[in-house]
Scaffold this motif. Structure first.
Motif, PDB file in Angstrom:
ATOM      1  N   VAL A 137       0.813  -1.203   0.000  1.00  0.00           N
ATOM      2  CA  VAL A 137       0.000   0.000   0.000  1.00  0.00           C
ATOM      3  C   VAL A 137       0.856   1.268   0.000  1.00  0.00           C
ATOM      4  O   VAL A 137       0.629   2.185  -0.788  1.00  0.00           O
ATOM      5  N   ILE A 155      -6.236  -1.109   7.676  1.00  0.00           N
ATOM      6  CA  ILE A 155      -5.961  -1.755   6.400  1.00  0.00           C
ATOM      7  C   ILE A 155      -6.582  -3.144   6.365  1.00  0.00           C
ATOM      8  O   ILE A 155      -7.011  -3.652   5.347  1.00  0.00           O
ATOM      9  N   PRO A 207     -10.844  -3.514   5.397  1.00  0.00           N
ATOM     10  CA  PRO A 207     -11.288  -3.637   4.004  1.00  0.00           C
ATOM     11  C   PRO A 207     -10.757  -4.890   3.325  1.00  0.00           C
ATOM     12  O   PRO A 207     -11.479  -5.527   2.546  1.00  0.00           O
ATOM     13  N   LEU A 208      -9.527  -5.261   3.645  1.00  0.00           N
ATOM     14  CA  LEU A 208      -8.962  -6.438   2.973  1.00  0.00           C
ATOM     15  C   LEU A 208      -9.722  -7.713   3.311  1.00  0.00           C
ATOM     16  O   LEU A 208      -9.717  -8.658   2.539  1.00  0.00           O
ATOM     17  N   ASN A 243     -12.023  -8.763   0.683  1.00  0.00           N
ATOM     18  CA  ASN A 243     -11.452  -9.005  -0.627  1.00  0.00           C
ATOM     19  C   ASN A 243     -12.106 -10.230  -1.260  1.00  0.00           C
ATOM     20  O   ASN A 243     -12.327 -11.238  -0.614  1.00  0.00           O
ATOM     21  N   THR A 259      -3.712  -8.395  -1.138  1.00  0.00           N
ATOM     22  CA  THR A 259      -3.440  -7.129  -1.811  1.00  0.00           C
ATOM     23  C   THR A 259      -4.756  -6.491  -2.241  1.00  0.00           C
ATOM     24  O   THR A 259      -5.756  -7.171  -2.434  1.00  0.00           O
ATOM     25  N   PHE A 260      -4.704  -5.173  -2.368  1.00  0.00           N
ATOM     26  CA  PHE A 260      -5.892  -4.470  -2.872  1.00  0.00           C
ATOM     27  C   PHE A 260      -5.971  -4.689  -4.369  1.00  0.00           C
ATOM     28  O   PHE A 260      -5.064  -4.317  -5.108  1.00  0.00           O
ATOM     29  N   THR A 261      -7.042  -5.302  -4.807  1.00  0.00           N
ATOM     30  CA  THR A 261      -7.193  -5.531  -6.242  1.00  0.00           C
ATOM     31  C   THR A 261      -7.701  -4.254  -6.889  1.00  0.00           C
ATOM     32  O   THR A 261      -8.158  -3.333  -6.212  1.00  0.00           O
ATOM     33  N   MET A 303     -11.211  -3.462  -6.046  1.00  0.00           N
ATOM     34  CA  MET A 303     -11.417  -2.864  -4.718  1.00  0.00           C
ATOM     35  C   MET A 303     -11.127  -1.375  -4.758  1.00  0.00           C
ATOM     36  O   MET A 303     -11.855  -0.562  -4.197  1.00  0.00           O
ATOM     37  N   LEU A 304     -10.057  -1.029  -5.464  1.00  0.00           N
ATOM     38  CA  LEU A 304      -9.652   0.370  -5.482  1.00  0.00           C
ATOM     39  C   LEU A 304     -10.685   1.226  -6.204  1.00  0.00           C
ATOM     40  O   LEU A 304     -10.870   2.402  -5.884  1.00  0.00           O
TER      41      LEU A 304
END
Ligand code: ATP
Ligand code: ATP
Ligand code: MG
Ligand code: MG
Lengths: 433, 283, 344, 366, 366
Positions: A277, B35, B38-39, B42, B48-50, B53-54
């Motif tokens: 991040v 963090i 939200p993950l 997923n 990881t943020f895909t 998601m973003l």
């Protein structure tokens, strides 16, 4: 009404300073007092006894027992008593003579007769291998073949494994053929015995523990310093806020404290890794370019960041509880005496927070010096600490003696530090919010 | 807080900078938790943020890890274990710890420093050493890989927190109250249950909560001492991290954070109640 | 029959799952009075076994472990010696187990189960399409193949590969490594990539590091890599060159509580069909020659499993067979040296 | 008693108001002027705003409105450490981690004074409070009275023009307290410094001050030298707060210049000085000091004279308090010196009491 | 003043000693007997052992030697909760987690009393201290004076024969304190209970007690009714501790029956009552109450008469303290009532002072 008449008194009072004080009945004052106090002492002690007994049995005793492993050394004595007897007069230079080999053969043969679980040559081989590589296979291979050996045994043994012809192995057998040993501590200090039995440094490329202790110490100092740098401002800030707001912020401090360690560590991986991040954020913002992403994890930085985060509450809680008790009138007094706010803070406020800094610092330092999980997950090669090595020796390499020696050294260090802290600040100042 | 009239521009800048720094540190404290939440929603099995998601695309989110968690027998068992072990250990450490704290806070207690040192040693001794010691010891008396073994180990680790918090509470405790009770004719036992205990309850509870969390979040001793039957949540997470890192542990953690918030709120309310009782105005 | 419960210790995760489906479930169907408890304590099994034996309180019935650990345990007398022909099922064609199990796999106290390998994997996206790596030598070539490498934080595999990449023939590797010069040579080779290494400890970290894009290369267990690539769709390729192969199998703790049931289970679970079945669930090769022909398709994905086996001919072109005796003898010393090297 | 000649206005409060919470005013419209060299005491019940005033003067609180000046200059925008005001805090606020000497040296150090000069001044200040030998001790090793003296020395060592003291003797026992009162007064006189002193002990206020400001409810009820305060209270609050006091309640019957007649509830009529009475027919509180009441012979000759009954005799060493029933009031106290005259009184005995008009003040009803 | 008829020995201390640390005696050979129904006060400076005595009586400390009896029975081996002694603690020690009603009900509950009886007794006790409406409140919601009354009610509700009070009024301000003194005294008289009261405030001791035991240094210095204590102190400590006191030091010149002449350091000779003087030639302290000194007219006629100079006038409302130089003593205090006579004195003025022989007591030298 009776008036206190001061004439006849059993020597109590001012008469002479050196004379023992006695009560009106002539009983020494100390003794009379002790009698009166004994019951109360017993009462107080009785309340503590259950926990004391509990901690002593399930905690202190097991640790003492573990520490015992660091000197316990019966593997060789159990396996080859005759050989050791014969070796008693050996000078340690030339190869031992035939009598020793014959005794060894006899020992091995006797061992073979025992039920498998009680056979002592296996553990002896493993023990010898800690000191000399391949000694284990020398023992096990020979033990298997020994029943076929004929006199003279010397050649037969050397034929079975080349190491029997190496005086070094015999020196080790002689040296470690005693029920207690210091060799685990020698190894834990990156030392070894040379041919003359002196303790010398190991090969440069096999030294690890001293520098690992050093690294552990350094990391702990850095982490303690970081928690102090981050903890002091927020503890101070909370201490000047009204209770209600301070408690709200306190929840921010305690929440991570109460969130699983493993989760927090994983979350730091998500945040810090190269595609993580923070890096992605920095790249998106154009602060760094894609090729030069920062490596903030799987190295010392990662260990420091994650452990600082994990241990920060241990610094904030004692600091905060000390700061709360410092009345604002001290700062006001300093200002009324003409000190600028900064001087007042530095000269008057800060020194009074020292007990809190001491408590927090010792707590963080002690916890971080023994840390295990987080360095294992995010430490990479440069962020590992001595505890990881202890765990590895217990669980994987099975060199429990060495693990115990390393653990004992760590424990002694920690206890010394705690003792020092107790002397300087007093354990009572340990508070948790 | 309003600023005094005599503040110069520099003072004002510092005033605000300090607050910004503090909030940055608080943010640092909360970042991993922020963090993690939200993950845990997923849709992908990675940490990881895909892209979905973003961009807040609903397809990027799912409850599959919560479902995973709720449907998995081993997670369910680990939760049961965690609570069983945690509660049992907490009861032991709270009881013994409170008793000991009562003894320690008496002025006539002999060898106070030494005993205090021994009692809080589980907090001081590096965990790896405690775990190793208990591993060898419990193995030798048939306690390894039993519930009793894990409970006793965790109780030992939790007692320092109880001893410390209850002792601290007792420092502020007005001992003339127990004298008053005795004077009014109450026996020592009665005095304890009617007077002392209700008044130090907030201290006991907060110590017990510390002890509970210690057990609840403990992994090293569990790794050494517990068997498969006694797997706790952290132990389950540990194998999750070793085996395949799936966001299930984040879902579990999110749920646990909610529980923590609830517990912290309870503590805060108890504290306020305690202060009200003792006559201080709630802050 | 009285109800019996067996505690079987294995590696956990997908591997245990494959054993449950291939062995436990069918066997329990035949023996309804038995329940099996799965413990994933294999990583530290030797320590626990030793502690249990010293306490005289053995609670484990059957343990899955590596042959090097098995050898130590055997010498300490804490696990049972095995007479393979006596205790295990023959091949369908009657070949006795001692001949049916692959050569070199049997141990005094050890019943092999699978062949697994440590392989090099890379992320194709990390390199241009026309210059993809293909050999162990490429791992050590930072010039042409830049990017970070994830290696396991222990000397095994790494030293072998260093020598292999330095031109030593796979068959000579352990002879070279037995000499101080050989060790120096291996570490010198490792030095060339030292600044590009991230070390991993736990098996799941390697694929995770690849998936996160943290590294370009990662070493890892082939089964785990298969899972990440085929099941979870990670973009990565396996390089079979220089794969380090090793057995994994069962040992029976001495004085275990349910010996009879354990023997029954072992007879069943190590027969030709069962070993082949396991390959439906995980890409590790069966340890019996007679099982190889029976390897079929992945139970869930339906893909052919044979090409994913370490033992498949197209993969087995330059294997390095892990020498357990060597590691038992020299492991301590080399681990110290390796730890020292990591610290530098 | 006041022998200073205040040049009015060294410290002034001009229509100062203060609220902590924006809802209630803790200090309401305060006007006050303190002369140079004056010993000015703020006296009042707990919560009346005394500390708040002191804090505003020292700069630790800001006035919500109004202006405070020091030496003619407004000080709102001067930070506390530049005001040069010495202060003695209620709990002394001696720095616990510094020795006595270091505590005293601190204000000099922050002013950048050289070492030898500092030592000399510290020594002089310590000698002044007769603590010359204690420079090396820590505050925790001193008794309360000693701490108090050090706090005083510290507030004076940098020679401020103005010293504030917030109940500095509150925690001391009676004997020590009296000795310290004497010492403070003595130092004030010899240094000529201006002192603003806060207390809620009226004896202390009366003994020490040039002027006393009686606070109540955020306002100054009366500002006057001690004798005036005692002899001529402006209102019932001041009368009741300062000294012991008999109060009789009634309605104003007639006004005659500076005196008036008040009819009490039991019908008796008392002649009193008209101080704070608006007109006839209104309620009034009569205030009369116990020691001004004449008992027995001579009582009948006074303008006010009544028959009274002794209800209780309380022996107080130097005097005897006699509780009597006078004009229907059971709590009427008369103080009789403990000498031959007073010794043979009996409970139940009847005796005449009397007092003069100027000793009895007719005030507002409350 | 004492109107109780003590049957000697309801509570007795017989050669009681107490040490906390085995090195110093905090209470030294205490002999004391308190009669049933008596109001007995222990008065003394801080640290003189008053609380320790009370705690031994209540059973929270054990006497190191000696015996304490209650109603004739030794109580050494009776645990505190079986002694049935009521106690009011200095800080009240009200149980904060119980309501006022529950606090009062507690001693009855532990005695196994039925609910309705309990309620009735609680109500009666609350009414006695005029707090009938406060049963539902928590202690934290009460003011200091109210808490004090509840503590009193709680100590009395189970009808003990003996009530101990340890500085119960120490934390209250002056007005409240005086009101409470009155109430306690009143309750004592109406219930006839025996009270042992500890204070270090002499006014309180004099006002309330039947007998006062003056403590110093772990010993009773004098045990007597208030008036005797004030008028006829046995030694210099008591003289100095009780009331204000002028002390003059000198050597005994001649002894004449119950009087003696003392030559002061400046040569003057003072005639005094012989109280505690061993013979001629020894040092003696003369003790003289300020209010017994006659100033101005009439002074010359007294047996002792000297020329004096006014050094300071301290205004105290009801009286003026005049500090004078008498016989070389600069700290000689004379109290002048604040009425017409006293108002026009000036600093520096000379005036004769005089006193009678019986008002001046020759005591031991210390
Ligand atoms: N920091 C503060 N915040 C809010 N209210 C305050 C604060 N300080 C004082 N007060 C309130 O202001 C009022 C006046 O307080 P102050 O301290 O000035 O009284 P005081 O006259 O000094 O009383 P005391 O004699 O008890 O010291 C009180 O009602 C008090 O509750
Ligand atoms: N628990 C204790 N341990 C040791 N010494 C004590 C203890 N309690 C009191 N003392 C000492 O005993 C002496 C007498 O104390 P005590 O409390 O009886 O005095 P006191 O007359 O009640 O004084 P005060 O008026 O200050 O309450 C003091 O010197 C005190 O320091
Ligand atoms: Mg105040
Ligand atoms: Mg006391």
């Amino acid at each position: 009404m009776a008036q206190a008449d001061a004439t006849m008194m059993g020597g109590a009072g001012a008469s002479s300073g050196t004379e023992k004080l006695v009560t009106a009945e002539g009983v020494p004052l100390k003794r009379a007092l002790e009698r009166a106090q004994r019951r109360r002492k017993l009462m107080a002690f009785a309340l503590v006894v259950p926990l004391l007994a509990f901690i002593l049995t399930v905690f202190v005793f097991p640790i003492a027992q573990m520490m015992w492993l660091s000197v316990k050394n019966d593997q060789i004595v159990n396996a080859i008593p005759r050989t050791l007897e014969e070796l008693r007069d050996w000078d340690g230079r030339e190869l031992p003579d035939e009598a020793v080999f014959a005794a060894l053969h006899a020992d091995l043969m006797e061992d073979l007769e025992r039920p498998r679980r009680e056979q002592a040559t296996g553990p002896m081989g493993i023990r010898l291998n800690y000191e000399l590589s391949a000694a284990r296979s020398a023992v096990s291979r020979t033990a298997r073949a020994a029943s076929g050996f004929e006199a003279p045994y010397k050649e037969a043994f050397i034929d079975a494994h080349r190491l029997w012809g190496d005086p070094e192995l015999w020196r080790i057998i002689k040296r470690e053929g005693r029920p207690l040993t210091a060799s685990y501590y020698v190894a834990a200090l990156d030392r070894q015995y040379d041919e003359d039995g002196r303790i010398v440094q190991r090969d440069e490329n096999r030294r690890i523990y001293v520098s690992l202790f050093g690294r552990t110490l350094m990391l702990s100092v850095i982490i303690t310093g970081m928690t102090f740098l981050l903890g002091f401002p927020i503890a101070f800030y909370m201490s000047i806020l009204p209770m209600r707001h301070a408690n709200l912020l306190m929840i921010c401090v305690l929440l991570p404290f109460w969130t699983s360690l493993l989760v927090r560590t994983s979350a730091w991986i998500v945040l810090l890794q190269q595609q993580g991040v923070i890096n992605t954020g920095l790249v998106t913002l154009g602060i760094i370019d894609d090729e030069n992403r920062l490596s903030m994890i799987y190295n010392m930085t990662g260990t420091i960041i994650a452990m600082t985060h994990i241990l920060l509450p241990f610094m904030v809680l004692p600091l905060y509880s000390v700061m709360r008790t410092i009345p604002p009138s001290y700062m006001r007094a300093a200002k009324s005496l003409g000190a600028t706010p900064w001087t007042a803070f530095r000269r008057v406020y800060f020194p009074q927070t020292l007990p809190g800094i001491g408590a927090g610092g010792v707590l963080v330092f002690i916890i971080s010096i023994g840390y295990y999980i987080t360095p294992a997950l995010v430490g990479g090669q440069s962020g590992r600490m001595i505890s990881n090595e202890i765990a590895r020796h217990i669980q994987q390499s099975l060199n429990w003696g060495l693990a115990a020696a390393l653990g004992t050294m760590l424990l002694v260090g920690v206890l010394a530090l705690y003792w020092l802290y107790n002397r300087l600040v007093g354990a009572d100042s340990l508070k948790l919010g | 807080m309003s600023m005094p009239a005599y503040y110069t521009t520099k003072d004002k800048i510092w005033h605000y900078t300090f607050r910004v720094i503090c909030f940055a540190i608080f943010f640092f404290l909360l970042a991993p938790i922020l963090i993690m939440i939200p993950l845990s929603f997923n849709a992908q099995p990675f940490f990881t943020f895909t892209r979905e998601m973003l961009t807040l695309n609903p397809d990027g989110f799912s409850l599959r890890w919560y479902q995973d968690f709720l449907e998995s027998a081993s997670w369910r068992r680990s939760i049961q274990n965690s609570f069983l072990i945690g509660i049992a250990a907490t009861i032991i450490s709270a009881t013994l710890g409170t008793l000991a704290a009562l003894g320690l806070s008496r002025s006539e207690m002999p060898a106070k420093g030494l005993i205090m040192g021994i009692l809080i040693s589980p907090m001081i001794v590096p965990l790896i050493i405690s775990a190793a010691g208990m591993f060898f010891f419990f193995s030798s008396i048939n306690l390894a890989q039993t519930y009793l073994g894990v409970i006793l180990a965790h109780a030992a680790l939790g007692t320092p927190f109880v001893v410390i918090t209850v002792t601290a509470t007792l420092v502020g405790f007005d001992h003339s109250l127990t004298r008053a009770a005795a004077n009014l004719g109450a026996s020592p036992t009665r005095t304890f249950f009617k007077i002392t205990m209700p008044l130090i309850l907030p201290g006991i509870i907060s110590g017990a909560l510390f002890a509970f969390i210690t057990s609840f979040d403990e992994i090293v001793v569990v790794l050494f001492v517990a068997g498969v039957e006694q797997r706790t949540i952290p132990r389950e997470m540990w194998s999750g991290i070793r085996e395949d890192i799936s966001p299930t542990i984040l879902a579990v953690a999110t749920i646990l954070v909610l529980i923590s918030v609830a517990l912290l709120t309870v503590v805060e309310l108890l504290r306020r109640r305690g202060e009200r009782l003792r006559g201080m105005s709630p802050g | 029959d009285d109800p019996v419960s067996l505690t079987i210790v294995s590696w956990g995760g997908a591997y245990t799952a494959s054993q449950v489906r291939a062995y436990h479930e069918p066997w329990m169907e035949m023996n309804p009075h038995v329940t099996i408890i799965n413990d994933d304590g294999s990583a530290n099994a030797l320590a626990s076994l030793r502690a249990q034996a010293q306490a005289g309180n053995v609670t484990w019935d059957l343990v899955d472990m590596l042959p090097s650990d098995a050898q130590l345990a055997c010498e300490e007398g804490i696990i049972m010696p095995i007479d393979h022909d006596e205790m295990l099922a023959a091949a369908p064609d009657g070949t006795p187990p001692s001949e049916d199990f692959l050569p070199g796999s049997l141990g005094e106290c050890f019943i092999p189960q699978i062949l697994y390998s440590t392989v090099l994997t890379y992320r194709p996206g990390a390199f241009p399409d026309d210059a993809q790596p293909s050999s162990i030598a490429d791992l050590f070539d930072v010039e042409n193949f830049p990017g970070r490498r994830a290696l396991q934080d222990r000397p095994g595999t790494n030293l072998e590969w260093a020598l292999y990449a330095d031109g030593v023939d796979p068959d000579d590797i352990y002879d070279v490594l037995s000499t101080p010069e050989g060790v120096d040579r291996a570490f010198a080779k490792l030095d060339t990539i030292k600044d590009h290494i991230i070390f991993w400890t736990e098996g799941a970290q390697a694929p995770q590091l690849l998936a996160d894009g943290e590294v370009a290369f990662a070493t890892g267990y082939n089964g785990r890599m298969f899972d990440a690539i085929e099941v979870e769709g990670m973009e990565a390729e396996i390089i079979w060159d220089g794969q380090v192969v090793e057995w994994d199998g069962w040992v029976v703790p001495a004085d275990g509580p349910n010996l009879e049931a354990v023997m029954d289970y072992l007879y069943f679970a190590t027969d030709t069909q069962r070993l082949a079945d396991q390959a439906q669930f995980i890409s590790y090769g069966p340890a019996r020659a007679s099982s190889s022909e029976l390897v079929g398709q992945h139970a869930d994905l339906g893909i052919d499993m044979a090409p994913h086996m370490p033992s498949a001919p197209e993969n087995y072109f330059a294997p390095i067979v892990l020498d357990n005796d060597f590691w038992v003898d020299y492991g301590d010393e080399l681990r110290e040296r390796f730890a020292n090297w990591m610290l530098q | 008693m006041s022998d200073s000649s205040p040049d009015d206005g060294f410290v002034t409060f001009d229509r100062v108001q203060k609220s902590y919470d924006g809802e209630t005013l803790v200090v309401k419209d305060l006007n006050l002027s303190i002369g140079r060299g004056e010993f000015m005491t703020m006296l009042g019940p707990s919560g009346s705003g005394k500390t708040t005033c002191l804090m505003m003067l020292a700069g630790f609180e800001t006035a919500t409105s109004g202006e405070i000046t020091l030496g003619g200059n407004p000080i709102n925008s001067v930070p506390p450490h530049k005001r040069g005001i010495g202060m003695v805090f209620q709990n002394y606020a001696l720095f616990p981690h510094m020795t006595v000497g270091e505590n005293l040296s601190f204000p000099l150090e922050v002013r950048g004074m050289g070492k030898s000069e500092r030592e000399q001044k510290v020594k002089r200040a310590l000698d002044m409070v007769q603590m010359g030998n204690f420079a090396g001790r820590r505050p925790a090793q001193l008794s309360g009275g000693q701490q108090q003296r050090i706090a005083l020395a510290r507030a004076l060592v940098f020679e401020p023009d103005l010293v504030l003291m917030d109940e500095p003797l509150g925690a001391l026992d009676k004997n020590l307290r009296e000795r310290m009162q004497y010492e403070i007064k003595h130092i004030h006189e010899s240094l000529g410094v201006t002192v603003v002193y806060v207390t809620h002990d009226q004896t202390e206020a009366l003994t020490m001050s040039d002027n006393v400001a009686v606070f109540d409810d955020g306002r100054i009820q009366q500002l006057a030298p001690p004798a005036v305060l005692y002899e001529k209270p402006d209102n019932a609050f001041v009368a009741a707060f300062i000294g012991e006091n008999n109060t009789l309640r009634g309605k104003v019957d007639a006004i005659d210049g500076s005196t008036c007649s008040v009819r009490l509830d039991n019908g008796s009529v008392v002649k009193a000085l008209r101080v704070n009475v608006e007109g006839t027919g209104v309620q009034s509180t009569l205030s009369l000091r116990p020691e001004r009441v004449v008992l027995g012979e001579g009582a009948a000759e006074r303008p006010n004279s009544f028959e009274a009954e002794v209800l209780e005799l309380i022996y107080l060493g130097d005097h005897i308090r006699v509780r009597m029933n006078v004009c229907g009031d059971d709590e009427f106290i008369v103080k009789v010196p403990n000498n031959a005259d007073g010794r043979d009184m009996k409970v139940g005995q009847k005796a005449p009491v009397g007092w003069s008009i100027e000793d009895c003040r007719a005030l507002d009803p409350s």
